[in-house]
Design an enzyme around this catalytic site. Structure first.
Site, PDB file in Angstrom:
ATOM      1  N   ASP A  44     -42.793 104.213  10.024  1.00 31.90           N
ATOM      2  CA  ASP A  44     -42.828 105.436   9.224  1.00 31.90           C
ATOM      3  C   ASP A  44     -44.178 105.598   8.539  1.00 31.90           C
ATOM      4  O   ASP A  44     -44.736 106.689   8.455  1.00 31.90           O
ATOM      5  CB  ASP A  44     -41.730 105.418   8.168  1.00 31.90           C
ATOM      6  N   GLU A  46     -47.116 104.440   9.447  1.00 33.41           N
ATOM      7  CA  GLU A  46     -48.174 104.806  10.392  1.00 33.41           C
ATOM      8  C   GLU A  46     -48.083 106.296  10.754  1.00 33.41           C
ATOM      9  O   GLU A  46     -49.087 106.997  10.851  1.00 33.41           O
ATOM     10  CB  GLU A  46     -48.071 103.963  11.667  1.00 33.41           C
ATOM     11  N   LYS A 129     -25.543  90.982  31.208  1.00 35.02           N
ATOM     12  CA  LYS A 129     -25.604  92.142  30.326  1.00 35.02           C
ATOM     13  C   LYS A 129     -26.979  92.770  30.487  1.00 35.02           C
ATOM     14  O   LYS A 129     -27.988  92.213  30.062  1.00 35.02           O
ATOM     15  CB  LYS A 129     -25.366  91.730  28.876  1.00 35.02           C
ATOM     16  N   ARG A 150     -24.203 107.918  27.160  1.00 31.64           N
ATOM     17  CA  ARG A 150     -23.118 107.452  26.316  1.00 31.64           C
ATOM     18  C   ARG A 150     -23.056 108.255  25.019  1.00 31.64           C
ATOM     19  O   ARG A 150     -21.987 108.529  24.501  1.00 31.64           O
ATOM     20  CB  ARG A 150     -23.344 105.974  25.993  1.00 31.64           C
ATOM     21  N   LYS A 303     -15.280  89.709  30.662  1.00 33.99           N
ATOM     22  CA  LYS A 303     -14.171  90.656  30.550  1.00 33.99           C
ATOM     23  C   LYS A 303     -12.902  89.993  31.066  1.00 33.99           C
ATOM     24  O   LYS A 303     -12.950  89.305  32.093  1.00 33.99           O
ATOM     25  CB  LYS A 303     -14.456  91.902  31.399  1.00 33.99           C
TER      26      LYS A 303
HETATM   27  S1  IVH Z   1     -19.016  96.691  29.619  1.00 31.63           S
HETATM   28  C1  IVH Z   1     -15.841  98.440  27.309  1.00 31.63           C
HETATM   29  N1  IVH Z   1     -20.735  95.401  31.118  1.00 31.63           N
HETATM   30  O1  IVH Z   1     -23.772  96.808  26.714  1.00 31.63           O
HETATM   31  C2  IVH Z   1     -16.996  97.628  27.661  1.00 31.63           C
HETATM   32  N2  IVH Z   1     -21.544  96.671  29.308  1.00 31.63           N
HETATM   33  O2  IVH Z   1     -23.124  96.248  23.948  1.00 31.63           O
HETATM   34  C3  IVH Z   1     -18.241  98.405  27.678  1.00 31.63           C
HETATM   35  N3  IVH Z   1     -23.945  96.667  29.072  1.00 31.63           N
HETATM   36  O3  IVH Z   1     -22.682 100.006  25.896  1.00 31.63           O
HETATM   37  C4  IVH Z   1     -19.346  97.921  28.410  1.00 31.63           C
HETATM   38  N4  IVH Z   1     -24.387  95.378  30.789  1.00 31.63           N
HETATM   39  O4  IVH Z   1     -24.325  99.793  27.808  1.00 31.63           O
HETATM   40  C5  IVH Z   1     -20.552  96.199  30.056  1.00 31.63           C
HETATM   41  N5  IVH Z   1     -22.171  94.237  32.526  1.00 31.63           N
HETATM   42  C6  IVH Z   1     -21.983  95.031  31.482  1.00 31.63           C
HETATM   43  C7  IVH Z   1     -23.050  95.519  30.715  1.00 31.63           C
HETATM   44  C8  IVH Z   1     -22.781  96.339  29.627  1.00 31.63           C
HETATM   45  C9  IVH Z   1     -24.900  96.073  29.798  1.00 31.63           C
HETATM   46  C10 IVH Z   1     -24.153  97.486  27.870  1.00 31.63           C
HETATM   47  C11 IVH Z   1     -23.387  98.778  27.838  1.00 31.63           C
HETATM   48  C12 IVH Z   1     -22.643  98.775  26.541  1.00 31.63           C
HETATM   49  C13 IVH Z   1     -23.366  97.742  25.773  1.00 31.63           C
HETATM   50  C14 IVH Z   1     -22.454  97.123  24.761  1.00 31.63           C
END
Ligand code: IVH
Length: 721
Positions: A44, A46, A129, A150, A303
């Site tokens: 902010d 800068e 992830k 999203r 998951k």
């Molecule tokens: S599942 C209901 N799988 O992480 C579960 N998310 O911190 C929703 N993301 O908004 C997401 N890799 O954008 C899922 N293999 C993966 C993912 C993933 C990246 C992101 C996603 C989510 C965020 C949540």
């Protein structure tokens, strides 16, 4: 801005003209980064320095002021020119695990929720992830018809045409078994080789390089000109789905395999793990593979593989109970801490802040980090002049991890907590049992009044277009806005108490008219947003929503809060109002106390009433108004047979019921399991309808009608055994 730019007073006329042109472009670019891409490259301070420089040069050469001068433009271009898309099912975020124990706890929570034995393994599907941004893509009869970001999880932006430029996102799905309607969710990202090539090309053209891949992908996806999106060579990994016209399978892994068969790319290394040990092994495997991948990842998502279990587990707030992100440890770097400053928060909390030599870590340049409170500083003996280790993981705010003591300058001194508020000079005190020191100045403290205003207009509160932190600060300094209600009088007083806004520096006819229009548009506000905007300590969006659900209208809420405040101040009084507050599941004594203290302060009451007069505050819609138990207040007691208490509560809430902890006149149903005791008794005395677990399930699923209250229907709890 480099330090060798000549000061405004040293510029020749020609140099000033060139500089004004450069600044106009530069500021516009940063506005866009900030407002449109949420990916600021400047702090902010800068950014303000750029604007001040522009204004100083204009003051010296008023006739050189450009038609597109940044000083004529306040605030943002519209946050987005993309159409809004409401997600049929919310796009959730994920809870985090930071170590092996957290993951074990996750497994334990799942087992308990589902009532599984401890030795009954939970199969977890693990996948990298991806550090990108999530998007959702809809297919009709196998054809891509709609794609969206999203957004806030409920509503995103229509970026269909941008998504069509992604090479590995199928336009048409392959195979004979494609459902008629299918919504696929996944991550948009940029490959690291593509990122490097893109930056090389930019630098060759004399353009500034992008800071990090994630923001580049995010900015790239939201280009109005899709040719620019295409240039960034974005990609897509599928990792889930939304609505579909038919069930897709029984397991996470199986559905993903079908998505792959239909043409989607899946992240490598994903697989099913039988129990915790295999999951931990997969986490290590992916961490070891991380540096060799062509995309950035920041952890492993696990998951619950069985989809029927996912369904039963549902979500708590914004995160599913059936998934968790096991993050990798944050990147750490060394830098110098120049000094410790004190910032004053909305609630008067004085927070020590480390002013750092700017350093690139975790994808951004960090120059400040919170030190939380004086105990933290004392414990780690953090001093001005120290070389410190700083970390930042993903969305997490930067932290000072530790001091490198052998690099400490000889003359350094320990931190001394301030005795007075740096903003208003009032005493700063630290109460028993509290970690923070607070300014006692209350609303006379400009920082508190200003912080409250900033909070009031923030994105997740009133979100008034063109009225951001910068504008509200200027209005406050001028006296045009002293409290939240004044915002809604701005147009009425314009040109009376204050000179017309349109004539004020940095404003014009159009921007003033736009602002007044934006304020008008926000006179209508939902009760939960309104409560959140008030800035009551401990009351965030979730608690505000709970309150709005419980009390329905702003008037009922106000009356109930007054009653609760009275109850809290008079020990012998009728305390039903206070009980009703702490009965709301999710509101404990600390939060209740903060709410009561807030309304008990006359100046707050006055603000609240002034706002009520000026606004049209709408009750919150029940989440599933068509469910037979929507809006009902339910209490569970005794031992339930068919589900855990936690699951019962979650299901009831998902159907729009409120779950309370104790029975009162406001209770609609008491669901009594085995060995129900005092609550059952109280329910009977108050004439509250008592249901067995089975009847409750039948009522909740719509298979039975709720017993009518007039009939005083009561099932005998003894029959439930
Ligand atoms: S599942 C209901 N799988 O992480 C579960 N998310 O911190 C929703 N993301 O908004 C997401 N890799 O954008 C899922 N293999 C993966 C993912 C993933 C990246 C992101 C996603 C989510 C965020 C949540």
């Amino acid at each position: 801005m480099s330090t060798d730019t000549p000061p405004p007073e040293a510029l020749t006329r020609e140099a000033a003209a060139r500089e004004l042109e450069r600044l106009a472009q530069e500021i516009e670019r940063h506005d866009e980064l900030y407002y449109t891409h949420s990916a600021p490259e400047l702090s902010d301070a800068e950014y303000d320095a750029l604007r001040r420089r522009n204004e100083a040069i204009e003051a010296r050469f008023p006739d050189l002021k450009r038609a597109d001068s940044p000083s004529e433009r306040v605030g943002a271009p519209p946050a987005s020119s993309f159409a809004k898309v409401r997600h049929g099912r919310p796009m959730l975020s994920l809870g985090n695990a930071l170590n092996d124990d957290d993951l074990a706890e996750f497994e334990g929570r799942v087992q308990r929720f589902l009532n599984l034995g401890e030795d009954e393994p939970v199969e977890l599907y693990g996948e990298p992830k991806i550090d990108g941004l999530s998007a959702t893509v809809h297919y009709h009869n196998g054809k891509l018809v709609l794609g969206a970001t999203r957004g806030d999880g409920e509503t995103g932006e229509d970026v269909t045409e941008n998504l069509r430029t992604l090479r590995d996102l199928p336009q048409t799905l392959r195979g004979a078994d494609v459902p008629e309607r299918l919504e696929v969710r996944g991550e948009v990202y940029i490959g690291l080789a593509d990122f490097a090539a893109l930056n090389q090309a930019r630098e060759a053209e004399g353009e500034e390089a992008f800071v990090n891949p994630r923001n580049t992908a995010s900015g790239g996806l939201r280009q109005i000109d899709t040719a620019l999106t295409a240039k960034r060579r974005l990609r897509f990994f599928a990792h889930g789905w939304g609505e579909a016209s038919e069930p897709l399978g029984e397991r996470q892994g199986d559905v993903l395999a079908r998505l792959a068969a239909w043409g989607f790319a899946l992240a490598p290394h994903a697989r099913r793990c039988r129990g915790l040990d295999e999951a931990l092994a997969l986490h290590r495997e992916i961490e070891a593979a991380r540096s060799g991948l062509d995309f950035e990842i920041d952890g492993v998502v696990f998951k619950v593989d069985r989809l029927d279990w996912q369904g039963r587990l549902g979500a708590a707030g914004r995160a599913p109970r059936w998934a968790i992100a096991y993050k990798f440890p944050a990147e750490q770097v060394e830098t110098v801490l120049h000094r410790i400053s004190i910032s004053v928060g909305r609630t008067g909390a004085l927070t020590p802040v480390a002013e750092l030599e700017p350093v690139y870590v975790g994808g951004v340049t960090v120059s400040r980090a919170t030190l939380h409170n004086e105990d933290v500083i004392k414990e780690r003996d953090i001093r001005a002049g120290d070389t410190v280790v700083v970390q930042r993981a993903g969305d997490v705010i930067p932290q000072v991890v530790r001091v490198i003591e052998d690099r400490r300058p000889a003359e350094s001194e320990s931190f001394v907590p301030p005795a007075a508020c740096p903003e208003c000079g009032s005493h700063a005190v630290r109460e028993e049992g509290e970690a923070v020191r607070r300014c006692t100045g209350g609303l006379i403290c400009p920082a508190q009044a200003l912080e409250r205003l900033r909070h009031f207009v923030a994105r997740d509160a009133f979100d008034i277009e063109g009225l951001g932190a910068k504008q509200i600060e200027a209005f406050y300094a001028e006296g045009r806005v002293k409290g939240p209600a004044d915002i809604f009088d701005l147009e009425a007083i314009d040109g009376h108490a204050f000179p017309p806004l349109a004539e004020r520096e940095g404003w014009g006819e159009t921007s003033a008219a736009n602002l007044f229009r934006a304020i008008e548009a926000r006179r209508q506000v939902s009760l939960d947003r309104f409560i959140h905007a008030l800035g009551i300590r401990h009351v965030g969006q979730t608690t505000a929503r709970l309150l709005a659900r419980r009390y329905g209208t702003v008037d009922d809420w106000r009356v109930a809060m007054d009653a609760a405040a009275t109850a809290a101040s008079e020990p012998d009084s009728e305390t039903e109002a206070l009980d009703a507050l702490t009965d709301i599941d999710g509101i404990g004594p600390v939060v209740a106390k903060a709410i009561v203290e807030f309304v008990a302060e006359p100046r707050n009451g006055a603000i609240l009433d002034a706002l009520r007069e000026r606004l049209d505050i709408e009750p919150l819609e029940a989440p599933t108004a068509d469910s037979p138990v929507a809006g009902k207040t339910v209490v569970f007691t005794g031992k339930l047979q068919r589900m855990t208490r936690q699951e019962a509560k979650a299901r009831a809430e998902a159907l729009g019921a409120q779950v309370a902890g104790s029975v009162s006149r406001a209770t609609d149903y008491l669901v009594a399991g085995e060995d129900a005791g005092s609550k059952l008794k109280k329910a009977r005395t108050l004439g509250v309808t008592v249901l067995s677990e089975d009847t409750w399930l039948a009522v909740a699923s719509g298979d039975a009608l709720p017993p009518s209250e007039e009939a005083g229907s009561e099932e005998r709890a003894e029959d439930t055994g």
